[in-house]
Write a protein that holds these residues in place. Sequence first.
Motif, PDB file in Angstrom:
ATOM      1  N   ALA A   1     -10.274  -2.809   4.327  1.00 47.37           N
ATOM      2  CA  ALA A   1     -10.770  -2.135   5.528  1.00 47.37           C
ATOM      3  C   ALA A   1     -11.811  -1.085   5.176  1.00 47.37           C
ATOM      4  N   GLY A   2     -11.586  -0.362   4.082  1.00 41.56           N
ATOM      5  CA  GLY A   2     -12.527   0.677   3.684  1.00 41.56           C
ATOM      6  C   GLY A   2     -13.721   0.154   2.928  1.00 41.56           C
ATOM      7  N   SER A   3     -13.496  -0.762   1.976  1.00 37.91           N
ATOM      8  CA  SER A   3     -14.608  -1.236   1.145  1.00 37.91           C
ATOM      9  C   SER A   3     -15.603  -2.060   1.949  1.00 37.91           C
ATOM     10  N   GLY A   4     -15.111  -2.966   2.781  1.00 37.34           N
ATOM     11  CA  GLY A   4     -16.020  -3.746   3.624  1.00 37.34           C
ATOM     12  C   GLY A   4     -16.776  -2.871   4.597  1.00 37.34           C
TER      13      GLY A   4
ATOM     14  N   PRO B   1       2.188   0.325  -9.550  1.00 34.74           N
ATOM     15  CA  PRO B   1       2.152   0.037  -8.108  1.00 34.74           C
ATOM     16  C   PRO B   1       1.603   1.235  -7.345  1.00 34.74           C
ATOM     17  N   THR B   2       0.634   0.980  -6.474  1.00 34.91           N
ATOM     18  CA  THR B   2      -0.094   2.062  -5.801  1.00 34.91           C
ATOM     19  C   THR B   2      -0.237   1.753  -4.313  1.00 34.91           C
ATOM     20  N   PRO B   3      -0.048   2.745  -3.436  1.00 34.28           N
ATOM     21  CA  PRO B   3      -0.263   2.524  -2.003  1.00 34.28           C
ATOM     22  C   PRO B   3      -1.694   2.059  -1.735  1.00 34.28           C
ATOM     23  N   ARG B   4      -1.872   1.258  -0.703  1.00 38.70           N
ATOM     24  CA  ARG B   4      -3.207   0.775  -0.355  1.00 38.70           C
ATOM     25  C   ARG B   4      -3.493   1.053   1.120  1.00 38.70           C
ATOM     26  N   GLY B   5      -4.749   0.888   1.499  1.00 37.41           N
ATOM     27  CA  GLY B   5      -5.144   1.046   2.902  1.00 37.41           C
ATOM     28  C   GLY B   5      -5.710   2.405   3.245  1.00 37.41           C
ATOM     29  N   GLY B   6      -5.951   3.250   2.231  1.00 35.33           N
ATOM     30  CA  GLY B   6      -6.454   4.593   2.511  1.00 35.33           C
ATOM     31  C   GLY B   6      -7.859   4.638   3.062  1.00 35.33           C
ATOM     32  N   GLY B   7      -8.612   3.549   2.909  1.00 35.11           N
ATOM     33  CA  GLY B   7      -9.980   3.526   3.423  1.00 35.11           C
ATOM     34  C   GLY B   7     -10.062   3.667   4.927  1.00 35.11           C
ATOM     35  N   VAL B   8      -8.955   3.436   5.620  1.00 37.43           N
ATOM     36  CA  VAL B   8      -8.943   3.628   7.079  1.00 37.43           C
ATOM     37  C   VAL B   8      -9.299   5.072   7.430  1.00 37.43           C
ATOM     38  N   ALA B   9      -8.975   6.005   6.555  1.00 41.75           N
ATOM     39  CA  ALA B   9      -9.326   7.412   6.797  1.00 41.75           C
ATOM     40  C   ALA B   9     -10.841   7.591   6.836  1.00 41.75           C
ATOM     41  N   ILE B  10     -11.550   6.886   5.971  1.00 38.41           N
ATOM     42  CA  ILE B  10     -13.014   6.935   5.972  1.00 38.41           C
ATOM     43  C   ILE B  10     -13.547   6.377   7.284  1.00 38.41           C
TER      44      ILE B  10
ATOM     45  N   ALA C   1     -15.718  11.613   0.591  1.00 37.39           N
ATOM     46  CA  ALA C   1     -15.258  12.678  -0.310  1.00 37.39           C
ATOM     47  C   ALA C   1     -13.816  13.083  -0.001  1.00 37.39           C
ATOM     48  N   GLY C   2     -13.460  13.133   1.274  1.00 36.75           N
ATOM     49  CA  GLY C   2     -12.081  13.456   1.634  1.00 36.75           C
ATOM     50  C   GLY C   2     -11.103  12.432   1.087  1.00 36.75           C
ATOM     51  N   PHE C   3     -11.508  11.167   1.111  1.00 37.23           N
ATOM     52  CA  PHE C   3     -10.665  10.106   0.544  1.00 37.23           C
ATOM     53  C   PHE C   3     -10.654  10.145  -0.978  1.00 37.23           C
ATOM     54  N   LEU C   4     -11.826  10.411  -1.587  1.00 44.47           N
ATOM     55  CA  LEU C   4     -11.933  10.405  -3.049  1.00 44.47           C
ATOM     56  C   LEU C   4     -10.995  11.435  -3.680  1.00 44.47           C
ATOM     57  N   TRP C   5     -10.692  12.507  -2.954  1.00 46.87           N
ATOM     58  CA  TRP C   5      -9.741  13.507  -3.458  1.00 46.87           C
ATOM     59  C   TRP C   5      -8.451  12.837  -3.928  1.00 46.87           C
ATOM     60  N   TRP C   6      -8.039  11.792  -3.197  1.00 48.91           N
ATOM     61  CA  TRP C   6      -6.794  11.084  -3.496  1.00 48.91           C
ATOM     62  C   TRP C   6      -7.028   9.811  -4.318  1.00 48.91           C
ATOM     63  N   ASN C   7      -8.275   9.414  -4.445  1.00 52.73           N
ATOM     64  CA  ASN C   7      -8.601   8.135  -5.077  1.00 52.73           C
ATOM     65  C   ASN C   7      -9.202   8.285  -6.469  1.00 52.73           C
ATOM     66  N   PHE C   8      -9.561   9.541  -6.845  1.00 47.91           N
ATOM     67  CA  PHE C   8     -10.173   9.738  -8.160  1.00 47.91           C
ATOM     68  C   PHE C   8      -9.151   9.438  -9.242  1.00 47.91           C
ATOM     69  N   PRO C   9      -9.579   8.831 -10.351  1.00 45.01           N
ATOM     70  CA  PRO C   9      -8.636   8.442 -11.406  1.00 45.01           C
ATOM     71  C   PRO C   9      -7.789   9.607 -11.908  1.00 45.01           C
ATOM     72  N   PRO C  10      -6.462   9.395 -12.014  1.00 49.90           N
ATOM     73  CA  PRO C  10      -5.717   8.199 -11.599  1.00 49.90           C
ATOM     74  C   PRO C  10      -5.460   8.201 -10.091  1.00 49.90           C
TER      75      PRO C  10
END
Length: 337
Positions: free
Chosen positions: A212-215, A43-52, A195-204
Amino acid sequence: MTVWWLLFAVFAGSWVLTLVLRRYALAKSLMDIPNERSSHSVPTPRGGGVAIVISFLLALPVLAGLNLLSPQTLYGLFGSGLLIAIIGFADDHGHIAARWRLLGHFFAAGWALFWLNGLAPIELFGLTVDLGWFGNILALVYLVWILNLYNFMDGIDGLASAEAISVCLGMCLVYWFSGHPELSWAPLILAAAVAGFLWWNFPPAQIFMGDAGSGFLGMILGGLALWAAWSRPELIWSWLILLGVFIVDSTWTLMRRLLQGQKIYQAHRSHAYQYASRVFNSHKVVTVGVVALNLVWLLPIAVIVGSGYMGGVSGLMLAYGPLILLSFKFKGGKAEF
């Protein structure tokens, strides 16, 4: 110097906002819970794309104030991106019927096309061709497809983020070699925000992007391509080439599912990249592999096409050939169950 500080501020702002959003999602239990169609197991938090979204949109007026972005481009990117982000955010927190989402997508695409002056004349087999109203219809469908396919391809850790960064930086090189470095600032700002978001999104991944972010990324990348074509007709082909992994995988998978009579609106995990992540048992391997494909294979072709040394259609066919073979090899679109 001001622009470089802006890039750092966008990166830092995105990094901090993602951290805040992660803590908010954990506190409110806004979690992506794994199921039989998920590519993750925790289980992983979602919605981080709003930062982008926030960090990029706040930077756009600054670029316009520095005369590095026209007011029309500002209005087109800002308005369409914001609307797509709002639709995605609402869908992340509840459910919006597909028909209403699609209507909003077409409205946002129409807004972008209005301010970006539609589809520019494009290079076709050595000729510059103005497709007129038909071209604008194609551009409308293109924007709606690119934002949706970006959502489809956001299924494993870091992939959508790494794709956006590598494509944006790759296009900056294309702009440099083609004599249009002034077009580089908006893609650079977007790369910094991601890149700021990827810091937290890079595997794992510690947080997921969400609709919101992908679209939003799909709409902005599509809009940047249309904008670039007004400076040089070949440049839209360079964008399509660099986005090839996402375009080929999603289109191949959709067409195969249609031919098999599957319900294309249902969630699934039958994209080639999802099969590949299970074959290698690693999100990181696939994400890094896609970036390598972009840099080693697609970028050189994009530079050659953008500089006018190869036709756009020829470059696209050359670039997409191996990608189609990879989609076939990794069973893109094949029903898993």
